[in-house]
Each structure stands twice: as structure tokens, then as C-alpha cells.
Design an enzyme around this catalytic site. Sequence first.
Site, PDB file in Angstrom:
ATOM      1  N   LYS A 114       4.372   8.204  49.938  1.00 43.91           N
ATOM      2  CA  LYS A 114       4.197   6.768  49.679  1.00 43.91           C
ATOM      3  C   LYS A 114       5.535   6.122  49.316  1.00 43.91           C
ATOM      4  O   LYS A 114       5.861   5.031  49.790  1.00 43.91           O
ATOM      5  CB  LYS A 114       3.150   6.559  48.571  1.00 43.91           C
ATOM      6  CG  LYS A 114       1.736   6.919  49.019  1.00 43.91           C
ATOM      7  CD  LYS A 114       0.711   6.925  47.872  1.00 43.91           C
ATOM      8  CE  LYS A 114      -0.647   7.429  48.388  1.00 43.91           C
ATOM      9  NZ  LYS A 114      -1.677   7.522  47.327  1.00 43.91           N
ATOM     10  N   GLN A 157      -2.280   7.698  41.036  1.00 46.68           N
ATOM     11  CA  GLN A 157      -2.697   8.757  41.961  1.00 46.68           C
ATOM     12  C   GLN A 157      -3.849   9.562  41.366  1.00 46.68           C
ATOM     13  O   GLN A 157      -3.790   9.981  40.202  1.00 46.68           O
ATOM     14  CB  GLN A 157      -1.502   9.669  42.279  1.00 46.68           C
ATOM     15  CG  GLN A 157      -1.780  10.719  43.341  1.00 46.68           C
ATOM     16  CD  GLN A 157      -2.070  10.144  44.731  1.00 46.68           C
ATOM     17  OE1 GLN A 157      -1.572   9.077  45.095  1.00 46.68           O
ATOM     18  NE2 GLN A 157      -2.895  10.834  45.497  1.00 46.68           N
ATOM     19  N   ASP A 215      -4.844  -0.226  45.655  1.00 42.14           N
ATOM     20  CA  ASP A 215      -5.764   0.826  46.117  1.00 42.14           C
ATOM     21  C   ASP A 215      -7.179   0.262  46.320  1.00 42.14           C
ATOM     22  O   ASP A 215      -8.017   0.908  46.955  1.00 42.14           O
ATOM     23  CB  ASP A 215      -5.853   1.947  45.071  1.00 42.14           C
ATOM     24  CG  ASP A 215      -5.074   3.190  45.467  1.00 42.14           C
ATOM     25  OD1 ASP A 215      -4.857   3.393  46.670  1.00 42.14           O
ATOM     26  OD2 ASP A 215      -4.711   3.955  44.553  1.00 42.14           O
TER      27      ASP A 215
HETATM   28  N1  GUN Z   1      -6.158  10.502  45.855  1.00 42.47           N
HETATM   29  C1  GUN Z   1      -6.660  10.739  47.080  1.00 42.47           C
HETATM   30  N2  GUN Z   1      -6.626   9.615  47.834  1.00 42.47           N
HETATM   31  C2  GUN Z   1      -6.082   8.652  47.047  1.00 42.47           C
HETATM   32  C3  GUN Z   1      -5.773   7.285  47.273  1.00 42.47           C
HETATM   33  O1  GUN Z   1      -6.007   6.696  48.334  1.00 42.47           O
HETATM   34  N3  GUN Z   1      -5.207   6.639  46.223  1.00 42.47           N
HETATM   35  C4  GUN Z   1      -4.954   7.241  45.046  1.00 42.47           C
HETATM   36  N4  GUN Z   1      -4.416   6.513  44.066  1.00 42.47           N
HETATM   37  N5  GUN Z   1      -5.231   8.504  44.809  1.00 42.47           N
HETATM   38  C5  GUN Z   1      -5.778   9.209  45.811  1.00 42.47           C
END
Ligand code: GUN
Length: 291
Positions: free
Chosen positions: A52, A96, A119
Site C-alpha cells: 500500500k 490494518q 477502507d
Molecule cells: N485486512 C485484510 N484486508 C484488509 C483491508 O482491506 N483493509 C485493512 N485495513 N485490513 C485488511
Amino acid sequence: MVLLDGKKTANDIKDEITISVNEMIDLGEKVPHLAAVLVGSDGASLTYVGSKVRACERVGFNSTLIELPETTSEEKLLKVIQDLNGNNDIDGFIVQLPLPKHIDEQKVLNAVNPAKDVDGFHPENFGRMALEMESFIPATPYGILQLLERYQVITKGKHTVVIGRSHIVGRPMSILMSQKGPAGNSTVTLTHSHTKNLSEITKQADIIIVALGVPEFLKASMVKDGVVIVDVGISRVPDDTKPRGYTIKGDVAFDEVSKKSSFITPVPGGVGPMTIAMLLKNTLIARKRNT
Ligand code: GUN
């Protein structure tokens, strides 16, 4: 069979975002700034967050990675979130998941300012999404919609079967595919661990979206000819022949299912890169909304 190439499509989207960022720079505007909070050192989470941050650099965003130890208290994490909520330089941020067991995940997600919740996990954004109001659509479902739309996969009037009811993928996907819109207007069945006769249902599906996290769960015997397959699974399966000691597997037995498919996403290179591209897109949207 057509491969739904997430890597290529994600690159197209990142190129479009780069153009928008360059326009902002030309106008003397602040470029989007994404922050990511990572608690602990789970290998997969480290990889995702790293991707990311690199993606931010690629499109010209600013990024901040906040790494906290596994032992971080819930109180401390909530304080970090309050600081990000109040920091005018940050347009959007993510925490996350998964979080360590001693932290209440929902409490943490509820603390994120919905205007910075790129998100789309805050209940306000989830509710607004379900009501077809302006919101942030969670990145993975948003990425799947974009893949279907850009490959002109017909969803209108089709039967979509979603396998898995997670808050991040399965549940929002089931809502979005039934809504009006380019990759919507489909009749949706949401299946889960208590579903009886799953194969009978999947064999009736025109489109199957699998988000279970069980490697090679969906077999050729479970699908009809011409099916569209979206594989959200990314599991690390031990493999001594690989330098890293593992290989990445999706939720679909690709070799056999692809032979019966009209469209299918590969793993890796399908949904995964799209998730990152759509997180960037949401951050760009947040930047524009917050001006
Ligand atoms: N863990 C697995 N997928 C995601 C996601 O799309 N965003 C976040 N913040 N954590 C994750």
C-alpha cells in the site's frame, strides 16, 4: 476463457490517479496523503501494508506508516486514531486488520472519522453504502466491481453467488451486486458455513465470488459451464520448493475451474492488486471531498 487481469487493470487505475495527482500539483494543491496503522508484525499484514505504501509512492501520494508493537494497548491505539482524525494533513487512513486479540476491532473501527475512513469499514460508511448514498466503498468489493465493469461482464439479471459473509468482502459484495449500477442489478445468494447443499447453489450461479480463505475450495464439479469466477482468497500454503517456503493459493482450484469459466481472476494478479488501487482511489476521493 478470459482472464480478469487485476494487475493490468490496477495499473490502468493507478495511471488515471497519477494524472489527477499531477493536475493537483499543477494547480498548486496539496497531494493526497494516506496513513496506515499496523499493530504487530504478522507477515502477511506487513506485506500488504508495504504494498500500500509503495503504491502511494507510485501515484505521487504522500504516505505515513505507523508501526506499533503487538503489545500496544487498545487505549494507545485509540489515541493514535484520534490524532490521525485531527491531523489536517492526513486525508485518509486505514488500520490494518486483523488486530491483536486483546484489542476490540469494532471499537477501533468505530473510532475512525468516517470522512477519513478510506477502507469504508465504519458503520456510517457501511450504512450509507447499503442505502446507495455517498460513502467509501470497501476497497476489495470496489475493486471487484471495477474489474467486472471494465471487462464488460454482464451482471444485470444474472445469478451471483457469494461464498463467505465477512464484513470486509462477502457481506458488502452481496449488497453491491444487487444494487443498481454498471456491475449490479444481479440476483444475489449469500452463502456461508451453515449453507446446506452449497454445490447445488453454486451450480446454478452465473457469477461466483469466493471469499473464504480456504485454498482451492471451489472445484470444477461445483460450477456450470460459462461461469464467471472472482477469487478473493490469498492463502500462504507451505511449499519447500519455493524460496520463501510458501506458495500463494486462491480459494479456487484454478486449473480445473478455469476450463469451465467464461471469465476468471488469477491468484496472484487478480483481486489483490485491485484492492490496493481502489484504496488509492478512495484516498483521492477523500482528498477531493475534504477540500
Ligand atoms: N485486512 C485484510 N484486508 C484488509 C483491508 O482491506 N483493509 C485493512 N485495513 N485490513 C485488511
